[in-house]
Scaffold this motif. Sequence first.
Motif, PDB file in Angstrom:
ATOM      1  N   THR A 120       2.493  -8.921  13.750  1.00  0.00           N
ATOM      2  CA  THR A 120       1.804  -7.854  14.468  1.00  0.00           C
ATOM      3  C   THR A 120       2.523  -6.527  14.263  1.00  0.00           C
ATOM      4  O   THR A 120       1.914  -5.499  13.969  1.00  0.00           O
ATOM      5  CB  THR A 120       1.722  -8.181  15.961  1.00  0.00           C
ATOM      6  N   GLU A 136      -4.915  -3.611   5.765  1.00  0.00           N
ATOM      7  CA  GLU A 136      -4.552  -2.679   6.836  1.00  0.00           C
ATOM      8  C   GLU A 136      -4.739  -1.225   6.411  1.00  0.00           C
ATOM      9  O   GLU A 136      -5.035  -0.364   7.239  1.00  0.00           O
ATOM     10  CB  GLU A 136      -3.089  -2.896   7.264  1.00  0.00           C
ATOM     11  N   ILE A 137      -4.557  -0.946   5.135  1.00  0.00           N
ATOM     12  CA  ILE A 137      -4.622   0.449   4.682  1.00  0.00           C
ATOM     13  C   ILE A 137      -5.898   0.761   3.910  1.00  0.00           C
ATOM     14  O   ILE A 137      -6.264   1.925   3.782  1.00  0.00           O
ATOM     15  CB  ILE A 137      -3.387   0.819   3.829  1.00  0.00           C
ATOM     16  N   ARG A 181       2.427  -5.438  10.301  1.00  0.00           N
ATOM     17  CA  ARG A 181       1.152  -4.917   9.807  1.00  0.00           C
ATOM     18  C   ARG A 181       0.898  -3.501  10.322  1.00  0.00           C
ATOM     19  O   ARG A 181       0.447  -2.628   9.568  1.00  0.00           O
ATOM     20  CB  ARG A 181       0.020  -5.874  10.190  1.00  0.00           C
ATOM     21  N   GLU A 182       1.156  -3.266  11.595  1.00  0.00           N
ATOM     22  CA  GLU A 182       0.953  -1.926  12.130  1.00  0.00           C
ATOM     23  C   GLU A 182       1.966  -0.949  11.540  1.00  0.00           C
ATOM     24  O   GLU A 182       1.635   0.207  11.244  1.00  0.00           O
ATOM     25  CB  GLU A 182       1.043  -1.939  13.655  1.00  0.00           C
ATOM     26  N   HIS A 221       6.896  -9.071   6.769  1.00  0.00           N
ATOM     27  CA  HIS A 221       5.601  -9.763   6.855  1.00  0.00           C
ATOM     28  C   HIS A 221       5.566 -11.065   6.069  1.00  0.00           C
ATOM     29  O   HIS A 221       4.691 -11.906   6.311  1.00  0.00           O
ATOM     30  CB  HIS A 221       4.482  -8.841   6.363  1.00  0.00           C
ATOM     31  N   PRO A 246      -9.352  -1.465   3.906  1.00  0.00           N
ATOM     32  CA  PRO A 246     -10.146  -2.683   4.114  1.00  0.00           C
ATOM     33  C   PRO A 246     -11.307  -2.826   3.146  1.00  0.00           C
ATOM     34  O   PRO A 246     -11.801  -3.929   2.938  1.00  0.00           O
ATOM     35  CB  PRO A 246     -10.639  -2.531   5.560  1.00  0.00           C
ATOM     36  N   ARG A 254       0.770  -0.032   8.095  1.00  0.00           N
ATOM     37  CA  ARG A 254      -0.352   0.906   8.164  1.00  0.00           C
ATOM     38  C   ARG A 254       0.136   2.325   8.451  1.00  0.00           C
ATOM     39  O   ARG A 254      -0.235   3.277   7.756  1.00  0.00           O
ATOM     40  CB  ARG A 254      -1.348   0.459   9.238  1.00  0.00           C
ATOM     41  N   GLU A 282      -3.320  -9.412   3.402  1.00  0.00           N
ATOM     42  CA  GLU A 282      -3.389  -8.991   4.805  1.00  0.00           C
ATOM     43  C   GLU A 282      -2.855  -7.576   4.980  1.00  0.00           C
ATOM     44  O   GLU A 282      -3.414  -6.779   5.742  1.00  0.00           O
ATOM     45  CB  GLU A 282      -2.600  -9.971   5.679  1.00  0.00           C
ATOM     46  N   LEU A 283      -1.787  -7.251   4.265  1.00  0.00           N
ATOM     47  CA  LEU A 283      -1.230  -5.902   4.365  1.00  0.00           C
ATOM     48  C   LEU A 283      -2.145  -4.874   3.708  1.00  0.00           C
ATOM     49  O   LEU A 283      -2.367  -3.788   4.259  1.00  0.00           O
ATOM     50  CB  LEU A 283       0.158  -5.857   3.714  1.00  0.00           C
TER      51      LEU A 283
END
Length: 380
Positions: A214, A306-307, A217-218, A203, A309, A221, A302-303
Motif C-alpha cells: 500500500t 499506478e502511473i 504503490r502510493e 514492492h 492505467p 505514484r 501493478e506499479l
Amino acid sequence: MLPFDFQLRPRIVFGAGVIEQLGPLASQLGGKVVLVVSDPGVVKAGHFGTGLQSLEAAGLVVHSFHEFTENPTTDFIDAGVEVARRVKPDLIVGLGGGSSMDCAKGINFVYSCGGQIKDYWGVGKATADLLPMIAVPTTSGTGSEAQSFALISDAKTHVKMACGDRRAACAIALLDPALTLTQPYAVTALTGIDALSHALETHVTTRRNAISSTFSREAFRLISNNLSRVLDASDDLEARGCMQFGACLAGMAIETSMLGAAHATANPLTARYGVTHGQAVGLMLPHVVRFNGQHYPELYSELLAEIDPRESQHDAPEQIAQRVTEVVRKAGLKTTLRELGIAAEVLPELAADASQQWTGSFNPVPVNADNLLTLYQAAL
C-alpha cells in the motif's frame, strides 16, 4: 494475503511552514534539554536557525551537533555521543537529510544504551529505551524519518551497518516541504532517485505484504509523477510536497518490507569508489528491475498501473526500467559504469561485495556473486 506485523510509530505532521511547530511538539514529548543534530549544509541554508528559534521560543534549552558529513561514520557517532554526555539531553532532533537523521539515531543508540554503535548492528539490539526523537527531513529521499534503522559506515572498513530497533523509531516526523526548496539541483535529483528506488524495491521484496505494498504503490505514484516536475521547476511547492510525502511513505514501506538487489549492488560502488548513493542506485536499478521482472512481471505491472492505467501492461518491467533510465539521464547522472570510470576487471570484486549485502537477502530472485556479476556487466 501474506501475514504481517506492523505498527505505525511516528506521528506525521505535514505542511509548508510546520517547522514552526517544532518547539511546541518537543514540549509535548516532555523535552526540556534538546540536542539538535544537523549537518553543516542545513545550518548554512538557515533551517537549523529556524528550528532553533522555535525550540527556544518554547522555553527549551538547545544544544547542537554539526560535526559530520554525508554517510555518517562510527567516528562521527562517537563525537556526537561525547556532546550528548556533556549536555545530557532528554530529547533528540534530527534536522536535515538522511545523514542527519541517521546520525541522530546512532547517537541515541550509544548514549541511551552504552557501548559502541557497532554493538547495535542488526535488529533489536537496544538494551534500554532510547530518548524520544523528532525527525525533520530537509530532503525527499531516504525516508529515514519513518524508519527505526540508522545506516552508519564503519570508519575503518567503510562497511555500512544497519542498526535497527523498534525503540529507535522517531516519535514525530515533521514534514515541511518548504524546507526542500533550498536543495541544490543535484541534491534534488539524487535524493529523488533514491526515493524512487525505495518505492520500486519495497514492492517486490520477499518481505512485501499488504501494508508495505500500500505504501510502495502510493509512494511510486507520487514520486514518479512529481520527480520530473521538481527537476524542471525547483520552486514547485506542490510537487515538493508530493515528493516529500512519497519519500516518507517509501520509508514506511522499507520498515516492514526492506530493500533488494539494487541497493546491494549500489553499496559497494559507494564504499569502494565513493559513488554517491543516489547515482549508484539509479544506475543499477533498471538492470535489477529487468532481472526481477523475468520472474515477477505482475508486481511491476501493478506499479505501472499506478502511473498510467491506460498503458498496456505488457512488458511492464522493461517499461519501468526505461522510465528510470530516462529520469536518471534527465537528472544529469551517469547511466553506465564506464562513465563513472569503473573498469570491467573490477566487477567480480564488486559482485563479491554485493553478495554480502544484507539487502540482497530480501530480493525476490535469490542473488549470489555470479548473477550479481551479470547485473554489473549489464550496467557496464
